[in-house]
Design a protein around this motif. Structure first.
Motif, PDB file in Angstrom:
ATOM      1  N   ASN A  42      47.812  26.101  41.637  1.00  0.00           N
ATOM      2  CA  ASN A  42      46.386  26.392  41.609  1.00  0.00           C
ATOM      3  C   ASN A  42      45.994  27.536  40.676  1.00  0.00           C
ATOM      4  OD1 ASN A  42      45.192  24.579  43.825  1.00  0.00           O
ATOM      5  ND2 ASN A  42      47.103  25.371  44.697  1.00  0.00           N
ATOM      6  N   ILE A  43      46.977  28.146  40.034  1.00  0.00           N
ATOM      7  CA  ILE A  43      46.675  29.239  39.087  1.00  0.00           C
ATOM      8  C   ILE A  43      47.330  28.868  37.756  1.00  0.00           C
ATOM      9  CG2 ILE A  43      46.845  31.726  38.636  1.00  0.00           C
ATOM     10  CD1 ILE A  43      47.367  32.160  41.627  1.00  0.00           C
ATOM     11  N   PRO A  44      46.547  28.840  36.664  1.00  0.00           N
ATOM     12  CA  PRO A  44      47.139  28.470  35.372  1.00  0.00           C
ATOM     13  C   PRO A  44      48.367  29.340  35.055  1.00  0.00           C
ATOM     14  CG  PRO A  44      44.760  28.685  35.200  1.00  0.00           C
ATOM     15  CD  PRO A  44      45.125  29.134  36.584  1.00  0.00           C
ATOM     16  N   LYS A  45      49.394  28.705  34.483  1.00  0.00           N
ATOM     17  CA  LYS A  45      50.697  29.375  34.263  1.00  0.00           C
ATOM     18  C   LYS A  45      50.612  30.612  33.364  1.00  0.00           C
ATOM     19  CE  LYS A  45      53.833  26.698  36.351  1.00  0.00           C
ATOM     20  NZ  LYS A  45      53.134  26.572  37.597  1.00  0.00           N
ATOM     21  N   ASP A  46      49.665  30.578  32.414  1.00  0.00           N
ATOM     22  CA  ASP A  46      49.594  31.705  31.479  1.00  0.00           C
ATOM     23  C   ASP A  46      48.631  32.802  31.949  1.00  0.00           C
ATOM     24  OD1 ASP A  46      47.324  30.246  31.274  1.00  0.00           O
ATOM     25  OD2 ASP A  46      47.335  30.059  29.083  1.00  0.00           O
ATOM     26  N   SER A  47      48.270  32.756  33.227  1.00  0.00           N
ATOM     27  CA  SER A  47      47.313  33.759  33.737  1.00  0.00           C
ATOM     28  C   SER A  47      47.953  35.132  33.819  1.00  0.00           C
ATOM     29  CB  SER A  47      46.858  33.396  35.158  1.00  0.00           C
ATOM     30  OG  SER A  47      46.229  32.166  35.181  1.00  0.00           O
ATOM     31  N   LYS A  48      47.114  36.143  33.608  1.00  0.00           N
ATOM     32  CA  LYS A  48      47.530  37.513  33.903  1.00  0.00           C
ATOM     33  C   LYS A  48      46.843  37.867  35.215  1.00  0.00           C
ATOM     34  CE  LYS A  48      48.197  40.502  30.548  1.00  0.00           C
ATOM     35  NZ  LYS A  48      47.934  41.411  29.406  1.00  0.00           N
ATOM     36  N   ILE A  49      47.667  38.033  36.239  1.00  0.00           N
ATOM     37  CA  ILE A  49      47.117  38.135  37.601  1.00  0.00           C
ATOM     38  C   ILE A  49      47.069  39.582  38.088  1.00  0.00           C
ATOM     39  CG2 ILE A  49      47.486  37.462  40.023  1.00  0.00           C
ATOM     40  CD1 ILE A  49      49.036  35.020  38.996  1.00  0.00           C
ATOM     41  N   LEU A  50      45.938  39.936  38.725  1.00  0.00           N
ATOM     42  CA  LEU A  50      45.919  41.170  39.513  1.00  0.00           C
ATOM     43  C   LEU A  50      46.080  40.761  40.971  1.00  0.00           C
ATOM     44  CD1 LEU A  50      45.554  44.299  39.269  1.00  0.00           C
ATOM     45  CD2 LEU A  50      43.232  43.932  40.116  1.00  0.00           C
ATOM     46  N   LEU A  51      47.188  41.173  41.574  1.00  0.00           N
ATOM     47  CA  LEU A  51      47.454  40.884  42.982  1.00  0.00           C
ATOM     48  C   LEU A  51      46.900  42.040  43.801  1.00  0.00           C
ATOM     49  CD1 LEU A  51      49.022  39.190  45.142  1.00  0.00           C
ATOM     50  CD2 LEU A  51      50.957  40.682  44.705  1.00  0.00           C
ATOM     51  N   THR A  52      45.829  41.758  44.565  1.00  0.00           N
ATOM     52  CA  THR A  52      45.187  42.835  45.321  1.00  0.00           C
ATOM     53  C   THR A  52      45.559  42.722  46.795  1.00  0.00           C
ATOM     54  OG1 THR A  52      43.228  41.426  45.488  1.00  0.00           O
ATOM     55  CG2 THR A  52      43.202  43.111  43.785  1.00  0.00           C
ATOM     56  N   TYR A  53      45.835  43.844  47.424  1.00  0.00           N
ATOM     57  CA  TYR A  53      46.108  43.838  48.855  1.00  0.00           C
ATOM     58  C   TYR A  53      45.753  45.171  49.487  1.00  0.00           C
ATOM     59  CZ  TYR A  53      50.836  45.500  47.359  1.00  0.00           C
ATOM     60  OH  TYR A  53      51.894  46.157  46.788  1.00  0.00           O
ATOM     61  N   GLY A  54      46.017  45.243  50.800  1.00  0.00           N
ATOM     62  CA  GLY A  54      45.535  46.400  51.569  1.00  0.00           C
ATOM     63  C   GLY A  54      46.579  47.472  51.752  1.00  0.00           C
ATOM     64  N   ILE A 106      42.299  37.121  39.687  1.00  0.00           N
ATOM     65  CA  ILE A 106      42.554  38.035  40.819  1.00  0.00           C
ATOM     66  C   ILE A 106      43.048  37.205  41.997  1.00  0.00           C
ATOM     67  CG2 ILE A 106      41.568  39.729  42.415  1.00  0.00           C
ATOM     68  CD1 ILE A 106      39.358  40.262  40.357  1.00  0.00           C
ATOM     69  N   LEU A 107      44.177  37.604  42.556  1.00  0.00           N
ATOM     70  CA  LEU A 107      44.644  36.962  43.786  1.00  0.00           C
ATOM     71  C   LEU A 107      44.563  37.992  44.914  1.00  0.00           C
ATOM     72  CD1 LEU A 107      45.802  34.417  45.130  1.00  0.00           C
ATOM     73  CD2 LEU A 107      48.087  35.382  44.749  1.00  0.00           C
ATOM     74  N   ALA A 108      43.657  37.748  45.840  1.00  0.00           N
ATOM     75  CA  ALA A 108      43.437  38.669  46.965  1.00  0.00           C
ATOM     76  C   ALA A 108      44.280  38.204  48.142  1.00  0.00           C
ATOM     77  CB  ALA A 108      41.959  38.653  47.353  1.00  0.00           C
ATOM     78  N   VAL A 109      45.132  39.090  48.648  1.00  0.00           N
ATOM     79  CA  VAL A 109      46.008  38.714  49.761  1.00  0.00           C
ATOM     80  C   VAL A 109      45.732  39.658  50.924  1.00  0.00           C
ATOM     81  CG1 VAL A 109      48.378  38.274  50.496  1.00  0.00           C
ATOM     82  CG2 VAL A 109      47.745  37.951  48.091  1.00  0.00           C
ATOM     83  N   ALA A 122      35.759  41.531  40.932  1.00  0.00           N
ATOM     84  CA  ALA A 122      35.576  40.385  40.027  1.00  0.00           C
ATOM     85  C   ALA A 122      34.202  40.418  39.370  1.00  0.00           C
ATOM     86  CB  ALA A 122      35.758  39.081  40.810  1.00  0.00           C
ATOM     87  N   ALA A 123      33.198  40.805  40.150  1.00  0.00           N
ATOM     88  CA  ALA A 123      31.833  40.849  39.618  1.00  0.00           C
ATOM     89  C   ALA A 123      31.605  42.093  38.768  1.00  0.00           C
ATOM     90  CB  ALA A 123      30.836  40.820  40.766  1.00  0.00           C
ATOM     91  N   ALA A 124      32.200  43.211  39.180  1.00  0.00           N
ATOM     92  CA  ALA A 124      31.946  44.496  38.500  1.00  0.00           C
ATOM     93  C   ALA A 124      32.530  44.518  37.091  1.00  0.00           C
ATOM     94  CB  ALA A 124      32.516  45.644  39.324  1.00  0.00           C
ATOM     95  N   VAL A 125      33.641  43.809  36.876  1.00  0.00           N
ATOM     96  CA  VAL A 125      34.309  43.825  35.568  1.00  0.00           C
ATOM     97  C   VAL A 125      33.344  43.420  34.455  1.00  0.00           C
ATOM     98  CG1 VAL A 125      36.062  42.644  34.161  1.00  0.00           C
ATOM     99  CG2 VAL A 125      36.643  43.463  36.464  1.00  0.00           C
ATOM    100  N   PRO A 146      37.713  34.939  37.690  1.00  0.00           N
ATOM    101  CA  PRO A 146      38.057  33.957  38.724  1.00  0.00           C
ATOM    102  C   PRO A 146      39.016  34.555  39.744  1.00  0.00           C
ATOM    103  CG  PRO A 146      38.836  33.249  36.543  1.00  0.00           C
ATOM    104  CD  PRO A 146      38.114  34.539  36.344  1.00  0.00           C
ATOM    105  N   LEU A 147      38.835  34.158  41.002  1.00  0.00           N
ATOM    106  CA  LEU A 147      39.745  34.679  42.014  1.00  0.00           C
ATOM    107  C   LEU A 147      40.165  33.613  43.015  1.00  0.00           C
ATOM    108  CD1 LEU A 147      38.256  37.011  44.747  1.00  0.00           C
ATOM    109  CD2 LEU A 147      36.759  35.645  43.342  1.00  0.00           C
ATOM    110  N   GLY A 148      41.316  33.878  43.641  1.00  0.00           N
ATOM    111  CA  GLY A 148      41.812  33.047  44.722  1.00  0.00           C
ATOM    112  C   GLY A 148      42.189  33.963  45.866  1.00  0.00           C
TER     113      GLY A 148
END
Ligand code: NZQ
Ligand code: ZN
Length: 400
Positions: A42-54, A106-109, A122-125, A146-148
């Motif tokens: 579900n995430i394109p392979k060439d994505s640069k991901i920010l993994l966000t968590y608590g 952005i992947l929010a976990v 995501a909106a502020a950027v 885009p985020l998941g």
């Protein structure tokens, strides 16, 4: 046989009809145990991901490892430390990282706070100007990263909606925004994540989801039986399944039903074409802003008082709720409403929540501050926009 609802319906009630609506929910849901493994589809392979968590719960319960295993080979930057009731100040640091590193996904976990916080990021950027205006001035969001999401706490519905609630720590303001631009592209809902939740978060989650339904249901009738019966079904499911999860968090079936009920409670479906209230939420947000009280806990305190205070205008729906959700069978409209309020309060108490402000040590000083805040905003709240700042004070006094 006429139903109790028909017997007790207020003869002054105007026969209304539902509003036109557009219902469009594009969030793809991956539901069930082990679904996190499908992230890479579900995430394109060439994505640069920010993994966000608590604060790190995902490292203790294995969710972090599942995510990292599923995303092997991806370019991932981590951003941790998004606090409950996420802070604008923290989130703006993530905005900087995204800009610096040209991150494009952005992947929010986590729970609602991590997902909400990530939506704001995501909106502020891409926002031109001061991003706080998205919350404070309802400035329009026209573009977002885009985020998941990988959900770990059923409660807010954030995984399947475009809402976000953010707190400015400096001024203790807790404000919301909503935009279709920040709806997750997908959300993974694995009920096994519930196994590690602190018990009070399960209680909070049950109350939050239940009260989301009430905010969209306990208004006035508009001849919308599908929305009503979906809403009643979600509440009945929470009443049946919630206590099972509290009794045994590893009951997969109960966890699954609780999780799906919480998502369905706030994904737009039951809101389509019907009036909505949200006054309990707006007041609850102030209690969290001033005292840090958990979101679900604030609602369990305010909602029974709201029902009591607005029992006249909400009466028809309270009676329907009494009959269909609680199977109450009293012999007058007033007694039915009294019983519905008592039963709702009792439900919150049986799931381990407090139902008065004194139990959370909130007194008149805070009530006055909240009244002032609403005065400063200059608008009334509720489905009829008839709840004034003085009424808000009255509601808070009722649950003191
Ligand atoms: O930060 P970590 O370490 O992950 O710990 C969290 C946090 O301390 C922990 N937790 C989450 N999943 C866990 C877990 N601990 C163990 N195992 C797990 N699987 O739980 C704590 C609370 O998390 P949080 O995300 O704050 O809770 P919740 O999901 O109730 O979210 C509350 C926030 O959502 C907003 C609220 O105002 C509040 O800021 N809301 C968002 C809405 C929306 N987007 O539509 C609507 C709601 O009405 C609500 O206003
Ligand atoms: Zn809520």
């Amino acid at each position: 046989m006429p139903s109790i609802f028909n017997i007790f319906i207020d003869s002054n009630t105007k026969l209304l009809t539902m509003d036109n609506f557009v219902f469009h929910n594009p969030v793809k849901v991956l539901f069930g145990k082990g679904e996190t493994a499908k992230l890479s589809r579900n995430i394109p392979k060439d994505s640069k991901i920010l993994l966000t968590y608590g604060g790190g719960s995902i490292k203790k319960n294995g969710v972090y490892d599942q995510v990292m295993a599923a995303l092997e080979g991806y370019d991932i930057t981590e951003f941790s430390g998004i606090e409950p009731n996420p802070h604008y100040e923290t989130l703006m640091k993530a905005v900087e990282i995204i800009k610096e590193k040209s991150i494009d996904f952005i992947l929010a976990v986590g729970g609602g706070s991590v997902i909400d916080g990530s939506k704001f990021v995501a909106a502020a950027v891409h926002f031109d100007g001061e991003p706080w205006d998205i919350l404070a001035k309802a400035a329009r969001v026209t573009k977002a990263v885009p985020l998941g999401a990988v959900l770990t706490l059923p409660a807010t519905g954030s995984e399947m909606n475009g809402n976000s609630v953010v707190t400015k720590w400096e001024t203790k303001e807790k404000l919301a925004f909503g935009s279709p631009m920040v709806m997750p592209q997908f959300s993974v809902l694995d009920p096994e994540t519930i196994y590690s939740l602190p018990i009070k978060q399960v209680s909070n989650g049950i109350a939050d989801a239940f009260i989301h339904v009430l905010e969209q249901y306990l208004t006035y009738p508009v001849n919308a039986p599908i929305q009503d019966r979906f809403a009643e079904g979600i509440m009945q499911t929470l009443v049946e399944e919630g206590p099972k999860v509290l009794a045994n968090q590893k009951d997969y079936d109960a966890a699954a039903n609780f999780m799906w009920a919480a998502t369905m409670a706030l994904n737009g479906l039951i809101a389509a074409g019907v009036p909505q209230d949200w006054a309990t939420h707006m007041i609850g947000h102030e209690l969290t802003a001033f005292h840090g009280i958990d979101h679900g806990q604030t609602l369990a305190i305010v909602m029974p008082a709201m029902m009591q205070y607005k029992r006249d205008v909400k009466g028809d729906k309270i009676v329907q709720f009494a009959q269909r959700v609680w199977n109450i069978n009293e012999d007058s409209r007033d007694a039915t409403i009294d019983a519905a309020i008592a039963k709702t309060k009792e439900f919150f108490e049986t799931i381990g929540l407090k139902t008065s402000l004194s139990e959370v040590e909130v007194g008149t000083e805070t009530i006055d501050k909240i009244e002032k805040r609403f005065e400063g905003r200059g608008f009334n709240i509720g489905e009829n926009a008839d709840i004034t700042p003085a009424d808000i004070k009255g509601i808070l006094e009722l649950c003191s």
